[in-house]
Design a protein around this motif. Structure first.
Motif, mmCIF file in Angstrom:
data_model
loop_
_atom_site.group_PDB
_atom_site.id
_atom_site.type_symbol
_atom_site.label_atom_id
_atom_site.label_comp_id
_atom_site.label_asym_id
_atom_site.label_seq_id
_atom_site.Cartn_x
_atom_site.Cartn_y
_atom_site.Cartn_z
ATOM 1 N N ILE A 8 0.834 -1.201 0.000
ATOM 2 C CA ILE A 8 0.000 0.000 0.000
ATOM 3 C C ILE A 8 0.869 1.251 0.000
ATOM 4 C CG2 ILE A 8 -1.679 1.321 1.356
ATOM 5 C CD1 ILE A 8 -2.851 -1.350 2.266
ATOM 6 N N GLY A 9 1.999 1.199 0.739
ATOM 7 C CA GLY A 9 2.889 2.360 0.809
ATOM 8 C C GLY A 9 3.494 2.727 -0.529
ATOM 9 N N GLN A 10 3.533 1.791 -1.482
ATOM 10 C CA GLN A 10 4.080 2.068 -2.803
ATOM 11 C C GLN A 10 3.082 2.804 -3.697
ATOM 12 O OE1 GLN A 10 5.424 -2.237 -3.267
ATOM 13 N NE2 GLN A 10 7.036 -1.224 -4.402
ATOM 14 N N ARG A 11 1.837 2.846 -3.276
ATOM 15 C CA ARG A 11 0.840 3.533 -4.101
ATOM 16 C C ARG A 11 1.144 5.022 -4.150
ATOM 17 N NH1 ARG A 11 -4.894 1.504 -1.855
ATOM 18 N NH2 ARG A 11 -5.616 3.002 -3.432
ATOM 19 N N PRO A 12 1.007 5.644 -5.309
ATOM 20 C CA PRO A 12 1.358 7.066 -5.433
ATOM 21 C C PRO A 12 0.342 7.985 -4.765
ATOM 22 C CG PRO A 12 0.389 6.262 -7.475
ATOM 23 C CD PRO A 12 0.559 5.065 -6.586
ATOM 24 N N ALA A 13 0.753 9.220 -4.551
ATOM 25 C CA ALA A 13 -0.163 10.228 -4.011
ATOM 26 C C ALA A 13 -1.296 10.467 -5.004
ATOM 27 C CB ALA A 13 0.594 11.524 -3.754
ATOM 28 N N ASP A 14 -2.471 10.867 -4.472
ATOM 29 C CA ASP A 14 -3.592 11.160 -5.357
ATOM 30 C C ASP A 14 -4.255 12.464 -4.907
ATOM 31 O OD1 ASP A 14 -5.232 10.513 -3.131
ATOM 32 O OD2 ASP A 14 -5.272 8.393 -3.727
ATOM 33 N N GLU A 15 -5.412 12.755 -5.490
ATOM 34 C CA GLU A 15 -6.084 14.023 -5.198
ATOM 35 C C GLU A 15 -6.586 14.111 -3.761
ATOM 36 O OE1 GLU A 15 -6.509 16.763 -7.222
ATOM 37 O OE2 GLU A 15 -5.066 15.729 -8.502
ATOM 38 N N ARG A 16 -6.820 12.966 -3.130
ATOM 39 C CA ARG A 16 -7.324 12.961 -1.762
ATOM 40 C C ARG A 16 -6.223 12.769 -0.730
ATOM 41 N NH1 ARG A 16 -12.415 12.625 -0.447
ATOM 42 N NH2 ARG A 16 -11.990 11.303 1.365
ATOM 43 N N ARG A 17 -5.168 12.058 -1.107
ATOM 44 C CA ARG A 17 -4.053 11.798 -0.182
ATOM 45 C C ARG A 17 -2.759 12.287 -0.826
ATOM 46 N NH1 ARG A 17 -7.799 7.937 0.096
ATOM 47 N NH2 ARG A 17 -8.625 7.399 2.153
ATOM 48 N N THR A 18 -2.502 13.555 -0.644
ATOM 49 C CA THR A 18 -1.384 14.203 -1.340
ATOM 50 C C THR A 18 -0.019 13.732 -0.854
ATOM 51 O OG1 THR A 18 -1.476 16.078 0.198
ATOM 52 C CG2 THR A 18 -2.744 16.262 -1.858
ATOM 53 N N PHE A 19 0.035 13.119 0.337
ATOM 54 C CA PHE A 19 1.290 12.562 0.825
ATOM 55 C C PHE A 19 1.425 11.080 0.475
ATOM 56 C CE2 PHE A 19 1.152 16.252 3.698
ATOM 57 C CZ PHE A 19 2.466 16.678 3.596
ATOM 58 N N GLY A 20 0.436 10.532 -0.239
ATOM 59 C CA GLY A 20 0.483 9.118 -0.556
ATOM 60 C C GLY A 20 0.022 8.268 0.622
ATOM 61 N N TYR A 21 0.495 7.025 0.676
ATOM 62 C CA TYR A 21 0.011 6.051 1.659
ATOM 63 C C TYR A 21 1.107 5.540 2.586
ATOM 64 C CZ TYR A 21 -4.237 5.848 -1.178
ATOM 65 O OH TYR A 21 -5.384 6.169 -1.836
ATOM 66 N N ARG A 22 2.243 6.216 2.629
ATOM 67 C CA ARG A 22 3.370 5.682 3.395
ATOM 68 C C ARG A 22 3.102 5.683 4.904
ATOM 69 N NH1 ARG A 22 8.940 8.048 1.758
ATOM 70 N NH2 ARG A 22 9.590 6.195 2.931
ATOM 71 N N ARG A 23 2.194 6.541 5.357
ATOM 72 C CA ARG A 23 1.860 6.579 6.783
ATOM 73 C C ARG A 23 1.202 5.263 7.234
ATOM 74 N NH1 ARG A 23 1.086 10.724 10.324
ATOM 75 N NH2 ARG A 23 3.058 11.404 9.454
ATOM 76 N N PHE A 24 0.688 4.486 6.274
ATOM 77 C CA PHE A 24 0.019 3.232 6.620
ATOM 78 C C PHE A 24 0.949 2.296 7.382
ATOM 79 C CE2 PHE A 24 -1.440 -1.105 5.884
ATOM 80 C CZ PHE A 24 -2.788 -1.008 6.154
#
Length: 308
Positions: A77-93
């Motif tokens: 999940i952390g490899q998923r890129p940032a998008d319009e809703r999660r501008t920092f991406g998913y690395r916080r997961f």
């Protein structure tokens, strides 16, 4: 008055991060297959041979498997890129996953301690030979899993959390081996709950450290290896800087650091030159690569007396 707006100096290691994440996911997958399979064996053994120490080790093996599964999901999940809703991406997961693992370990330790005290009060028979065979096999599995995870534990808090749990479980397996041998030689069945309690107590301090580290990141705290006062002084002493305020330093995950600050320009200083100089200073001295600096001709009124 503002002489510059949110000039950002960023350095990205996307390719290196993806390569490391790919390697981590492979190692996590193999370790998960090993621990997941042996978890079933250990649970059956704990039931058949009536060993709380084996059950305690199986409980830690369960948290190992859960930690590895969550860590594997977090890497993906952390490899998923940032998008319009999660501008920092998913690395916080991955930090959320590591915090969950720590809480899970606390719950397991509490159960083992409670059951261990109960068994000390009312002794129960233990079949030590079967207990010994399974404990030795568990020790081997843990050592293999530790070897697999050792390379990635310094790059990811999530992998580090999984490594710590496997490491604690390895010590637990060693304790169960010792307990089984003692029971075989002496018949002292009370050694079984003693070892189970020792395993629970051994893992608690390490679990607390993991929870503390993840909480610090979730609260956007300054990373443990940095001191805000040192950073503030370094920026204030940089050429062309008349003052600094609104200084924030935080991490999104376990292996990155971000900084934002308002820098007041000294008289005659050129904004872009100062910004580049401060960004280079932060990179070279503190290894902070994600930097956002707003340059100003004079401090914001609300901060003039707060951060000189």
């Amino acid at each position: 008055m503002s002489a510059g707006h949110d000039h950002a100096g960023h350095s990205h290691g996307g390719h290196a991060h993806n390569h490391a994440a790919g390697a981590s996911s492979r190692m996590l997958g193999i370790a998960l297959a090993l621990t997941g399979t042996f978890l079933i064996v250990e649970l059956v053994g704990a039931y058949l041979f009536n060993s709380l120490a084996l059950l305690s080790d199986a409980a830690h093996m369960f948290t190992d498997a859960a930690a590895l599964a969550i860590a594997l999901a977090a890497v993906k999940i952390g490899q998923r890129p940032a998008d319009e809703r999660r501008t920092f991406g998913y690395r916080r997961f991955e930090i959320l996953a590591a915090a969950f693992n720590a809480l899970l370990l606390f719950a397991v330790a509490a159960f083992v301690l409670w059951e261990g005290v109960s068994r000390l009060m009312v002794a129960q028979p233990v079949e030590s030979q079967g207990m010994l065979v399974i404990a030795v096999a568990g020790l081997v599995v843990n050592l293999i899993a530790m070897r697999l995870l050792s390379a990635g534990k310094e790059q990811s808090l999530n992998v580090k959390g999984a490594y710590l749990e496997v490491w604690a479980d390895m010590l637990g397996s060693a304790g169960v081996v010792a307990a089984a041998i003692v029971i075989m030689l002496t018949g002292w069945t009370w050694v079984d709950p003693i070892v189970a309690i020792a395993i629970g107590l051994w893992v608690l301090p390490r679990t607390w450290i993991l929870l503390k580290d993840t909480t610090q990141i979730l609260l956007e705290g300054v990373p443990a290896h940095l001191k805000l006062a040192d950073i503030r002084t370094a920026i204030a002493d940089a050429p062309g800087v008349g003052g600094v305020h609104d200084l924030h330093v935080w991490s999104m995950s376990s292996n990155d650091v971000s900084l934002s600050a308002h820098v007041v320009l000294a008289e005659g200083a050129e904004a872009e030159t100062v910004r580049r100089g401060v960004a280079a200073l932060l990179h070279d001295r503190f290894e902070i690569e994600h930097v956002t600096i707003q340059t100003e001709l004079e401090a914001c009124a609300a901060h003039e007396s707060v951060h000189p």
